[in-house]
Write an enzyme that holds these catalytic residues in place. Structure first.
Site, PDB file in Angstrom:
ATOM      1  CG  ASP A  11      31.008  18.380  47.356  1.00 29.81           C
ATOM      2  OD1 ASP A  11      30.394  18.114  46.306  1.00 29.81           O
ATOM      3  OD2 ASP A  11      31.771  17.569  47.916  1.00 29.81           O
ATOM      4  CG  ASP A 130      28.736   8.076  46.901  1.00 30.79           C
ATOM      5  OD1 ASP A 130      29.010   8.633  45.827  1.00 30.79           O
ATOM      6  OD2 ASP A 130      28.187   8.660  47.852  1.00 30.79           O
TER       7      ASP A 130
END
Lengths: 251, 205
Positions: A11, A130
Site C-alpha cells: 500500500d 472488497d
C-alpha cells in the site's frame, strides 16, 4: 502444472509503503522500490501496488513511481488505487505496469471494465472487490471499505467476468487484518462460479493459512502485506512450506 | 545491439531493462529503417491478434521483416503475441499471420471435468525442453516462466517445437526454426529464468 502465486501487496501513500489493520491506523513500513526488489529476489511471483494517496498530484507521482519500479523489478506487477478512466490505465501501462486493478470506479461505471478489456486486453485487468459478510450475505464495499453498496460479491464477480475482467482480487473485510486465515468458503464458492483466476486477500497469519486457501479455498493466488513487510513470514520459507505440502509453487 | 520492434502492443521497457541488466544495449523502434539495419530482433507484444497484425501492417513492417528474417536470416525472438504473429494465424482473429512458422493458434477449451483450468492460462508454469537449443542452455532445473494467454499453438511441423508446457493439455510453448524463435511466455517477467533465456539469445545467436 501451473504454480500457485504468492503476491505481496504494497500500500503506497505519498511514495511510501503503508499498511493498515482493517483499513485504518496506517503504519509506514518502507520504501516501495527497495521492498519490491527484495520480494522479487526472494521469490514473490507478482507484486501489487495499491496507491492510496489522495492529492491531485497523485497521478503524476504514481506514474513516476511505476516507472521506477518497472526499471528495478522483473516480475509482473499490478497497480491500483483511484483508477477511474481508460486514460488512467493507459498512463500506468505506459509507465511499465503489467496490470491495473480497478475497484470503486468499476462499481460506479461497470462499462469501464469492458472499455479497459477491449482496449488493453483482459490480461491486464484485475477487478478488486472488497466485501464484508453480514447475516449470510457478502456485500461489496467501496472507497477502501468505507461505503457499503447493495451489490452481492458473487453476482458482481460474475458480471465483471462477463464484461472482460481478467482476474478477481477478493478481499474479505471480515478477515483482513485478523491474521486468522483467508475467507476460504466464499473463495471456493467464487471459484465454482467464475472461470478467471481468483486472488485471495485478507487474513493471512500463518503459512498454513496459505495452504488452506490454495486447497479448501481453491484460490489461484494469495495476497498479503504486513506479514511480509514485518518479516513475520519470509517468502522463501513460505514457498518451501507450500512445496512440502504438495502445493505447486515456483521455487 | 538488439532491435526491439514497437508496433504499439504492450510495454517494451521491461525487455530493454532486462537486456540492460545483463549487459546488452537495445533499441526500441517503430521505424522500418531501424529494422533494416538490425542484426538481431525481438518481436514482443501483448493483446489481441488482429489488433497486433493490423498495427504491424499499418507501420509497414511485414515486407521489411520478411526480407530480414527469411532472406538475411537475422535471428528473431517472438514473445507472446509476437510469437503468435510469426505463425499462419489464430482463431482469435481473421487476419493472416506472417506465416514463417507453419501452424495456427487455437483457444484453450476445457470441459466440466477440467474446470480448474482457467482461461487465460496465467501464472508461472514449466517449459519442458524437447529439442537441443542454445536458447535453453544453462538451466540446472526445469525452468518456470510467466505466462498470460488464452490461445495455444498447434504446429504443423513437430520438428519446430522447442519446448512444451502442460496446462490441461501438453502444447507447444516455444519453437525454433532456423533463425526464427518464439516463446509464448514472458522472459522479461520471468526473473532469473527469463534473464538466462534472453542472455542466451543475446550472446549465442
Amino acid at each position: 502444472m501451473l504454480a500457485k502465486r504468492i503476491i505481496p501487496c504494497l500500500d503506497i501513500k505519498d511514495g511510501r509503503v503503508v499498511k493498515g489493520v482493517n483499513f485504518e491506523n496506517l503504519r509506514d513500513s518502507g520504501n516501495p522500490v527497495e521492498l519490491a526488489k527484495l520480494y522479487a529476489e526472494q521469490g514473490a511471483d507478482e507484486l501489487v501496488f495499491l496507491d492510496i494517496t489522495a492529492t491531485h498530484e497523485r497521478r503524476k507521482t504514481l506514474a513516476a513511481l511505476v516507472e521506477e519500479i518497472a526499471r528495478e523489478i522483473n516480475i509482473p506487477f499490478t497497480v491500483g488505487g483511484g483508477i477511474s478512466t481508460v486514460d488512467d490505465v493507459h498512463i500506468l501501462l505506459q509507465s511499465g505496469a503489467d496490470k491495473v486493478s480497478v475497484n470503486s470506479a468499476a462499481v460506479r461505471n461497470p462499462q469501464l471494465i469492458q472499455d479497459i478489456a477491449d482496449k488493453f486486453g483482459s490480461q491486464c485487468l484485475v477487478l478488486a472487490i472488497d466485501a464484508k459478510e453480514a447475516d449470510g450475505e457478502w456485500l461489496v464495499y467501496l472507497n477502501g471499505g468505507r461505503l457499503q453498496t447493495e451489490l452481492i460479491l458473487f453476482s458482481w464477480a460474475k458480471q465483471a467476468e462477463q464484461m472482460g475482467a481478467g482476474e478477481i482480487l477478493f478481499t474479505s473485510m471480515n478477515h483482513d487484518g485478523t491474521k486468522n486465515g483467508f475467507a476460504n468458503e466464499a473463495l471456493n464458492d467464487l471459484s465454482q462460479l467464475i472461470n478467471i483466476p481468483i486472488i485471495a486477500s485478507g487474513g493471512a497469519g500463518t503459512m498454513q493459512h496459505f495452504v488452506d486457501t490454495f486447497t479448501t479455498g481453491s484460490a489461484d493466488a494469495a495476497l498479503a502485506a504486513s506479514i511480509f513487510h514485518f518479516k513475520e513470514i519470509a517468502i522463501p520459507d513460505l514457498k518451501q512450506y507450500l512445496h512440502q505440502h504438495n502445493i505447486p509453487i515456483r521455487l | 545491439m538488439i532491435t526491439i520492434i514497437n508496433y504499439g502492443m504492450g510495454n517494451l521497457g521491461s525487455i530493454a531493462n532486462m537486456l540492460k541488466r545483463i549487459g546488452h544495449d537495445s533499441l526500441i523502434t517503430s521505424k522500418p529503417e531501424d529494422i533494416e539495419k538490425a542484426t538481431k530482433l525481438i518481436l514482443p507484444g501483448v493483446g489481441a491478434f488482429d489488433n497486433g497484425m493490423q498495427s504491424f501492417n499499418n507501420l509497414g513492417f511485414s515486407s521489411i521483416l520478411n526480407k530480414k528474417v527469411l532472406e538475411e536470416k537475422v535471428p528473431i525472438l517472438g514473445i507472446c503475441l509476437g510469437m503468435q504473429l510469426m505463425t499462419e494465424g489464430s482463431d482469435e482473429g481473421k487476419e493472416a499471420g506472417l506465416g514463417w512458422i507453419k501452424g495456427r493458434f487455437e483457444k484453450f477449451a476445457f470441459g466440466e471435468d477440467m474446470k480448474m483450468h482457467k482461461v487465460p492460462h496465467m501464472g508461472w508454469n514449466k517449459l519442458k525442453q524437447v529439442k537441443q537449443s542454445k536458447l535453453l542452455e544453462g538451466y540446472e532445473e526445469t525452468p518456470r516462466f510467466y505466462f498470460v494467454h488464452s490461445y495455444y499453438f498447434k504446429p504443423s511441423n513437430q520438428a519446430d517445437v522447442l519446448g512444451t508446457t502442460s496446462y490441461g493439455i501438453e502444447y507447444a510453448s516455444a519453437f525454433e526454426h532456423e533463425n526464427i524463435l518464439g516463446v509464448q511466455f514472458h522472459p522479461e517477467k520471468s526473473h532469473k529464468f527469463g534473464m538466462n533465456l534472453l542472455k542466451n539469445f543475446a550472446e549465442k545467436y
